[in-house]
Structures are given as C-alpha cells and as structure tokens.
Design an enzyme around this catalytic site. Structure first.
Site, mmCIF file in Angstrom:
data_model
loop_
_atom_site.group_PDB
_atom_site.id
_atom_site.type_symbol
_atom_site.label_atom_id
_atom_site.label_comp_id
_atom_site.label_asym_id
_atom_site.label_seq_id
_atom_site.Cartn_x
_atom_site.Cartn_y
_atom_site.Cartn_z
ATOM 1 N N TRP A 141 -19.180 15.072 32.426
ATOM 2 C CA TRP A 141 -19.058 13.624 32.544
ATOM 3 C C TRP A 141 -17.938 13.259 33.516
ATOM 4 C CZ3 TRP A 141 -20.436 16.060 28.030
ATOM 5 C CH2 TRP A 141 -21.574 15.587 27.365
ATOM 6 N N HIS A 146 -16.668 12.166 25.368
ATOM 7 C CA HIS A 146 -17.411 12.739 26.498
ATOM 8 C C HIS A 146 -16.584 12.782 27.783
ATOM 9 C CE1 HIS A 146 -21.709 12.404 24.642
ATOM 10 N NE2 HIS A 146 -21.013 13.415 24.171
ATOM 11 N N ARG A 150 -17.036 19.579 19.672
ATOM 12 C CA ARG A 150 -18.463 19.316 19.389
ATOM 13 C C ARG A 150 -18.883 19.936 18.058
ATOM 14 N NH1 ARG A 150 -23.227 22.155 21.936
ATOM 15 N NH2 ARG A 150 -25.026 20.977 21.223
ATOM 16 N N HIS A 179 -20.420 17.762 15.047
ATOM 17 C CA HIS A 179 -21.783 18.002 14.543
ATOM 18 C C HIS A 179 -21.776 18.424 13.066
ATOM 19 C CE1 HIS A 179 -24.397 18.242 18.395
ATOM 20 N NE2 HIS A 179 -23.449 17.343 18.521
HETATM 21 C C1 HEM Z 1 -23.142 8.962 21.009
HETATM 22 C C2 HEM Z 1 -24.022 9.900 20.730
HETATM 23 C C3 HEM Z 1 -23.894 11.267 21.304
HETATM 24 C C4 HEM Z 1 -24.856 11.957 21.957
HETATM 25 C C5 HEM Z 1 -26.289 11.514 22.197
HETATM 26 C C6 HEM Z 1 -24.270 13.204 22.401
HETATM 27 C C7 HEM Z 1 -24.939 14.157 23.120
HETATM 28 C C8 HEM Z 1 -24.346 15.276 23.684
HETATM 29 C C9 HEM Z 1 -25.006 16.250 24.504
HETATM 30 C C10 HEM Z 1 -26.490 16.190 24.875
HETATM 31 C C11 HEM Z 1 -24.107 17.170 24.862
HETATM 32 C C12 HEM Z 1 -24.335 18.406 25.733
HETATM 33 C C13 HEM Z 1 -24.462 19.666 24.874
HETATM 34 C C14 HEM Z 1 -24.624 20.882 25.758
HETATM 35 O O1 HEM Z 1 -25.614 20.916 26.525
HETATM 36 O O2 HEM Z 1 -23.790 21.802 25.688
HETATM 37 C C15 HEM Z 1 -22.849 16.796 24.295
HETATM 38 C C16 HEM Z 1 -21.675 17.474 24.476
HETATM 39 C C17 HEM Z 1 -20.488 17.118 23.924
HETATM 40 N N1 HEM Z 1 -20.288 16.117 23.007
HETATM 41 FE FE1 HEM Z 1 -21.604 14.646 22.553
HETATM 42 N N2 HEM Z 1 -22.981 13.250 21.992
HETATM 43 C C18 HEM Z 1 -22.694 12.103 21.306
HETATM 44 C C19 HEM Z 1 -21.506 11.787 20.685
HETATM 45 C C20 HEM Z 1 -20.401 12.601 20.650
HETATM 46 C C21 HEM Z 1 -19.243 12.390 19.816
HETATM 47 C C22 HEM Z 1 -19.122 11.268 18.787
HETATM 48 C C23 HEM Z 1 -18.360 13.403 20.107
HETATM 49 C C24 HEM Z 1 -17.006 13.673 19.521
HETATM 50 C C25 HEM Z 1 -16.297 12.792 18.881
HETATM 51 C C26 HEM Z 1 -18.966 14.220 21.125
HETATM 52 C C27 HEM Z 1 -18.372 15.315 21.712
HETATM 53 C C28 HEM Z 1 -18.979 16.130 22.645
HETATM 54 C C29 HEM Z 1 -18.277 17.155 23.394
HETATM 55 C C30 HEM Z 1 -16.784 17.465 23.339
HETATM 56 C C31 HEM Z 1 -19.235 17.779 24.194
HETATM 57 C C32 HEM Z 1 -19.008 18.910 25.204
HETATM 58 C C33 HEM Z 1 -19.326 20.256 24.590
HETATM 59 C C34 HEM Z 1 -19.168 21.401 25.559
HETATM 60 O O3 HEM Z 1 -18.619 21.220 26.648
HETATM 61 O O4 HEM Z 1 -19.594 22.504 25.215
HETATM 62 N N3 HEM Z 1 -20.209 13.729 21.404
HETATM 63 N N4 HEM Z 1 -23.017 15.629 23.575
#
Ligand code: HEM
Length: 374
Positions: free
Chosen positions: A276, A260, A133, A137
């Site tokens: 997820w 995700h 993440r 970002h």
């Molecule tokens: C499509 C639009 C996307 C949205 C709206 C989105 C939104 C989010 C949100 C709300 C979280 C939770 C953050 C938290 O509360 O810790 C999250 C986690 C995460 N996202 Fe996304 N995301 C998107 C795309 C992506 C992309 C493109 C990647 C990587 C290529 C990604 C990788 C991750 C990962 C690995 C987590 C887990 C982080 C953790 O477990 O601490 N996301 N995302």
C-alpha cells in the site's frame, strides 16, 4: 505532494531510528515471487504445501492445565503436570506452580522483538506486518451476537480455520512464533498471538497498545465458519456488515484500516499484488494521505480487481477505496491524513478492543510494554 510525503516519511524514519530500522521501500522482485508453492490436493482442492495441519499442542509431551485464574494478581495460575525441568530452566520458573507477572510477559515481548530483529530477510525486511495480520485475523472472527470467535481460542491452529482463504499465508506468522512458545510454554497461543501483534506494531514505530493476558486456547470445535473476515473485493456495505458484527462503528473501521500502511499483498496468498505504501515496515498515517492525494486507477492485469497509483508501485483494495467513496468514512480518512497523532491515539484504542473481542478477562488492569532496542 508526493515529495512532501517522502520528506515527511524520512523525518519520521530519522525520529524513530532509535528503535526502528527502516527497510528499503519496495523490493520489486517481491512483487512476483511465489513464496509458497501451490500443489493440487487429491480432492482436486488447491492447498498451500506449507499450510499443513498444525502440530498437536504439547508436542514435547508437556501437558498444561489452566486451573484457575488468580483474580488478585491478575496472572493465570498454571499447573505443570509432567516433570520436564529442562524445558523450564530457560523460562526461569519452577515446575510446581507458576503465576506469571507483567515482567514474565515483558520477557516474551522482548523475545519477539529480538526475533523480529534477527529475521530481517523476510518479505520487505520484517515479519512485523504478517504478525499484525495474524493477531487481527485471530480476533476478527468475533460475532457479538453469538459471542463466538474472537481472539480467545487461537483456533486458527486447526483445520478448517487455517485453510480459510482469508488466512492464506498466516502459517509464516504462526511458525515464526513457535520458538517463543517453546521457550515460554506457559503462555497460551491466543495470548501469544495478540501480544506478538502488539509487539510488532510498537516495534515498527506505532503507538503503545495496552494489552492484558487471560485468553485461553480452544479446541477444534471452537473453529469459526468461513466468511467472517472481510472480502477485499467488496465495498462499504460489506465493511459495515462485517465490522458491525464484531461491534465496531464507522470511525473504528477507518481507524483499523490504517494498518494497511504496513505490509503488502501476495499473489500466492490473497491473489492481490503489492504494498500500500512505500514504507511497508513502518507505522505511519501514509495510507490515509495517499488514499486522498494519489490518483488511483484500476490495475490492468489478469489478477483480481485492484487499484494502483500512477507509478504502479502502490496498490489499494476495493475495500480500501470504499473509505474515500463513502462520505461518512471519508471524514475520518481526512482527519487521520492530517493528524497522525489523532490516528495513533484512536488506533491504539481500537486495536486494543479488537484483540480483546470475546475474552472473559479476570484481570481488569491493562499493561503497556516498552519498545525495546532488541
Ligand atoms: C477492512 C477490511 C480488510 C480487508 C478486506 C483486508 C484485506 C487484506 C488483504 C487482501 C491482504 C493481503 C494478504 C496477502 O496477500 O498477504 C491484507 C494484508 C494485511 N492486512 Fe488487511 N484487510 C482488512 C483489514 C485489516 C485490519 C483491520 C488490519 C489490522 C488492524 C489489517 C492488517 C493487515 C496487514 C498488516 C497486512 C499485511 C500482511 C503482510 O504483509 O503479510 N487488515 N489485508
């Protein structure tokens, strides 16, 4: 279908057992734990107490200047201007000049992998998801028109970018990498963060991702404005606008979203809650499978609108559900649900592109690093 999925996941886990340690799927307690205490700022603004201003780069008194890039060998040429040999002895290079090679970056890859293995008490058992993440970002702020943002710069070290709502919780990932930066001070933060994303993804069983060095760290003036990263409460139009601004098409948006499969939402970060998939520390195409196969209902709770499955143990964001509501997006969800190898191939291509947004590379050659048994 659910039991088929479980069997498939078990088989994948066994196949990958040589380099991935599958973790217990979901720790129910992790759903509710607030890991970062919130405090009220003097201004009345809410802030996260562990999201303090970043330490100034070079806190050990080291000053690096990236003088020129060695086009031929591809490595950057660094001059070390103060004489703290002690810091460099461990990194194995001379203080005069240093042109890092692929082997030097491979050592950093190995060190990150080792640190991942040594810190399995975090979240669902791995810092891997939060490292992915962080890299995303740092890169996803790119604007193709103004050529601002992107993985070049690592400006999330600075406020206000570190305080942008979308970046809540990423201090955990930045801090995780600090000991590596201290051990290999010649690598830029922007190369380190993206290399860590590559390493985490591969070590969790994902495809090999080509990577090359060449990112330079920016200063605070290069911070991007808030609002460049996607808003999870929105739908397909927003996804196309945000990812289109970075230069991605429909297929690439769907391929990227499969990340995700990893990690979870934290109520004290995004406000959303839960993982997820049932295997949040293992890279699989399960995100696409369950998007299509499970029945998703609005979660009844006081938090932001999100979906949950019948067992209430998995979640989807409104932006995730948009991938099956939209006919064009859904084509690719179906393709990746059926064929994990196809997704691995496309994901590897698109994440490599994401991590390179806005970087004026001198080096043509992309490298791959082997998964290590750390
Ligand atoms: C499509 C639009 C996307 C949205 C709206 C989105 C939104 C989010 C949100 C709300 C979280 C939770 C953050 C938290 O509360 O810790 C999250 C986690 C995460 N996202 Fe996304 N995301 C998107 C795309 C992506 C992309 C493109 C990647 C990587 C290529 C990604 C990788 C991750 C990962 C690995 C987590 C887990 C982080 C953790 O477990 O601490 N996301 N995302």
């Amino acid at each position: 279908m659910a039991s088929n999925n479980a069997a498939r996941l078990l088989m994948r886990a066994a196949a990958r057992a040589s380099h991935v340690t599958p973790k217990p799927a979901v720790r129910p307690s992790a759903l509710t734990h607030a890991r970062i205490p919130r405090q009220q700022g003097r201004s009345g603004r809410r802030f996260y107490s562990s999201e303090a201003a970043p330490k100034a780069a070079g806190s050990k008194g080291l000053v690096f200047g990236v003088l020129a890039a060695a086009a031929a060998g591809g490595g950057a040429y660094y001059l070390y201007s103060t004489g703290q040999l002690g810091d460099f002895a461990g990194a194995g290079f001379s203080p005069k000049e240093f042109i890092p090679t692929k082997e030097d970056y491979a050592k950093i890859y190995e060190e990150i992998a080792k640190r991942l293995e040594e810190n399995e008490d975090y979240d669902d058992g791995s810092y891997g998801p939060v490292l992915v993440r962080l890299a995303w970002h740092a890169s996803g702020t790119y604007d193709v028109e103004t050529k601002t943002g992107g993985s070049n710069g690592a400006t999330m070290r600075f406020q206000p970018e570190s305080d942008h709502g979308a970046n809540a919780g990423l201090k955990a990932a930045r801090d995780f990498l600090e000991p590596i930066k201290a051990k290999f001070p010649w690598i830029t933060y922007s190369d380190l963060w993206t290399l860590a994303g590559v390493c985490a993804f591969q070590q969790m069983g994902g495809p090999v991702i080509p990577w090359r060095p060449g990112r330079a760290d920016g200063d605070i003036s290069a911070c991007t404005p808030d609002g460049r990263l996607p808003d999870a409460s929105k739908e397909q139009k927003h996804l196309r606008a945000i990812f289109g601004r970075m230069g991605f098409n429909d297929q690439e948006i769907v391929a990227l979203s499969g990340a995700h499969a990893l990690g979870r939402c934290h109520t004290d970060r995004s406000g959303y809650d839960g993982p997820w998939t049932h295997s949040p520390t293992m890279v699989t195409n399960n995100f696409y499978e369950i998007l299509l196969d499970e029945k998703w209902n609005w979660k009844k709770w006081g938090g932001p609108a999100q979906y949950e499955d019948k067992s209430k143990s998995r979640m989807m964001l409104p932006t995730d559900m948009a991938l099956v509501k939209d006919r064009e997006f859904k084509k690719y969800v179906e393709k990746y649900a059926k064929d994990q190898e196809a997704w691995f191939k496309d994901f590897s291509d698109v994440i490599a592109k994401l991590f390179e947004l806005g970087v004026p590379f001198k080096q043509e050659e992309k490298w791959t690093f082997k998964v290590v048994d750390a």
